[in-house]
Scaffold this active site. Structure first.
Site, PDB file in Angstrom:
ATOM      1  CB  SER A   1      12.047  93.683   8.818  1.00  0.00           C
ATOM      2  OG  SER A   1      13.429  93.725   8.647  1.00  0.00           O
TER       3      SER A   1
HETATM    4  N1  SAH Z   1      16.371  91.612  12.975  1.00  0.00           N
HETATM    5  C1  SAH Z   1      16.280  92.903  13.586  1.00  0.00           C
HETATM    6  C2  SAH Z   1      16.378  94.029  12.585  1.00  0.00           C
HETATM    7  C3  SAH Z   1      17.623  94.665  12.764  1.00  0.00           C
HETATM    8  S1  SAH Z   1      18.112  95.995  11.747  1.00  0.00           S
HETATM    9  C4  SAH Z   1      15.038  93.052  14.420  1.00  0.00           C
HETATM   10  O1  SAH Z   1      14.188  92.151  14.402  1.00  0.00           O
HETATM   11  O2  SAH Z   1      14.943  94.043  15.113  1.00  0.00           O
HETATM   12  C5  SAH Z   1      19.764  95.451  11.423  1.00  0.00           C
HETATM   13  C6  SAH Z   1      20.652  95.262  12.622  1.00  0.00           C
HETATM   14  O3  SAH Z   1      21.932  94.848  12.156  1.00  0.00           O
HETATM   15  C7  SAH Z   1      20.883  96.542  13.425  1.00  0.00           C
HETATM   16  O4  SAH Z   1      20.576  96.284  14.765  1.00  0.00           O
HETATM   17  C8  SAH Z   1      22.369  96.814  13.227  1.00  0.00           C
HETATM   18  O5  SAH Z   1      22.977  97.420  14.341  1.00  0.00           O
HETATM   19  C9  SAH Z   1      22.919  95.425  12.984  1.00  0.00           C
HETATM   20  N2  SAH Z   1      24.207  95.373  12.286  1.00  0.00           N
HETATM   21  C10 SAH Z   1      24.681  96.206  11.318  1.00  0.00           C
HETATM   22  N3  SAH Z   1      25.911  95.826  10.937  1.00  0.00           N
HETATM   23  C11 SAH Z   1      26.236  94.730  11.687  1.00  0.00           C
HETATM   24  C12 SAH Z   1      27.387  93.897  11.761  1.00  0.00           C
HETATM   25  N4  SAH Z   1      28.453  94.108  11.001  1.00  0.00           N
HETATM   26  N5  SAH Z   1      27.373  92.868  12.638  1.00  0.00           N
HETATM   27  C13 SAH Z   1      26.282  92.635  13.440  1.00  0.00           C
HETATM   28  N6  SAH Z   1      25.170  93.403  13.420  1.00  0.00           N
HETATM   29  C14 SAH Z   1      25.145  94.429  12.551  1.00  0.00           C
END
Ligand code: SAH
Length: 212
Positions: free
Chosen positions: A65
């Site tokens: 983000s």
């Molecule tokens: N907080 C993160 C942003 C991640 S983007 C950062 O600082 O980089 C959202 C993330 O959620 C992705 O890595 C994606 O793979 C994960 N995600 C999507 N669905 C998910 C689920 N059901 N359980 C766990 N993680 C999930």
């Protein structure tokens, strides 16, 4: 290539121009954003723009983000040193590191194995102590509940029941909810139920799995 000093100046500018100026005032959050080396978490090709006012790709179709959103969500969670937080969507581990830097005890779940492996490696290398698990965040983390806060960085279409159950009384849930148009909801558990404190329109990657 940039020096440590240049990175640190870039972070100070990021906090001043992108975050403090948009009314995130929690000193603990601002200090953590000033300290955690965001450039260590992004893909090498994006190094020069690591501190820009925008999201960045982290591979596997996912994004980290925009700094302001990370700061906003962290402040909204309302936690500090010694609190236990469940994070769903470790991604590159940047948000995880911000919480850890604030002294929060973080439990983070990621569904994409290579992303988790990479985040783990970065967090370990930089000395952040956090607990992570590979799996579907829809189930939360029952063995470690209750949590003082739950921070979700991928958007489910509706709020999984597990989050309500695993949140402590008075704890906050910060979560983007919806399909194409999403609301970032800041909720608080009161009397066993979640109450919405406020909403912000946002765009996140979808939360996958969970039979949705
Ligand atoms: N907080 C993160 C942003 C991640 S983007 C950062 O600082 O980089 C959202 C993330 O959620 C992705 O890595 C994606 O793979 C994960 N995600 C999507 N669905 C998910 C689920 N059901 N359980 C766990 N993680 C999930």
């Amino acid at each position: 290539m940039f020096t440590d000093e240049q990175h640190s100046e870039a972070r100070a500018r990021m906090v001043e121009h992108q975050i403090r100026s948009r009314d995130v005032g929690d000193e603990g959050v601002l200090r953590a954003m000033e300290t955690v080396p965001r450039h260590e978490f992004v893909l090498t090709g994006a190094l020069g723009s690591a501190y820009g006012d925008h999201p960045l790709p982290i591979g596997h179709g996912q994004t980290i983000s925009q700094p302001y959103i990370v700061a906003y969500m962290t402040e909204a969670l309302g936690v500090g040193k010694g609190r236990r937080v469940l994070e769903i969507g470790t991604g590159c581990g940047y948000q995880t590191a911000i919480l850890a830097q604030m002294g929060v005890e973080v439990f983070s779940v990621e569904i994409v194995e290579p992303l988790l492996a990479n985040a783990r490696a970065t967090l370990d290398r930089l000395g952040f102590r956090v607990t992570t698990r590979l799996g579907d965040g829809h189930q939360g983390w029952p063995d470690e509940a209750p949590f003082d806060g739950i921070l979700v960085t991928a958007a489910p279409t509706r709020i999984p029941e597990a989050f309500v159950e695993q949140l402590a009384q008075g704890g906050r849930l910060v979560i983007p909810v919806g399909e194409t148009i999403q609301d970032l909801k800041i909720m608080e558990k009161r009397g066993g139920r979640l109450e919405t404190l406020y909403n912000l329109p946002v765009r996140f990657v979808p939360m996958v799995g969970g039979g949705e």
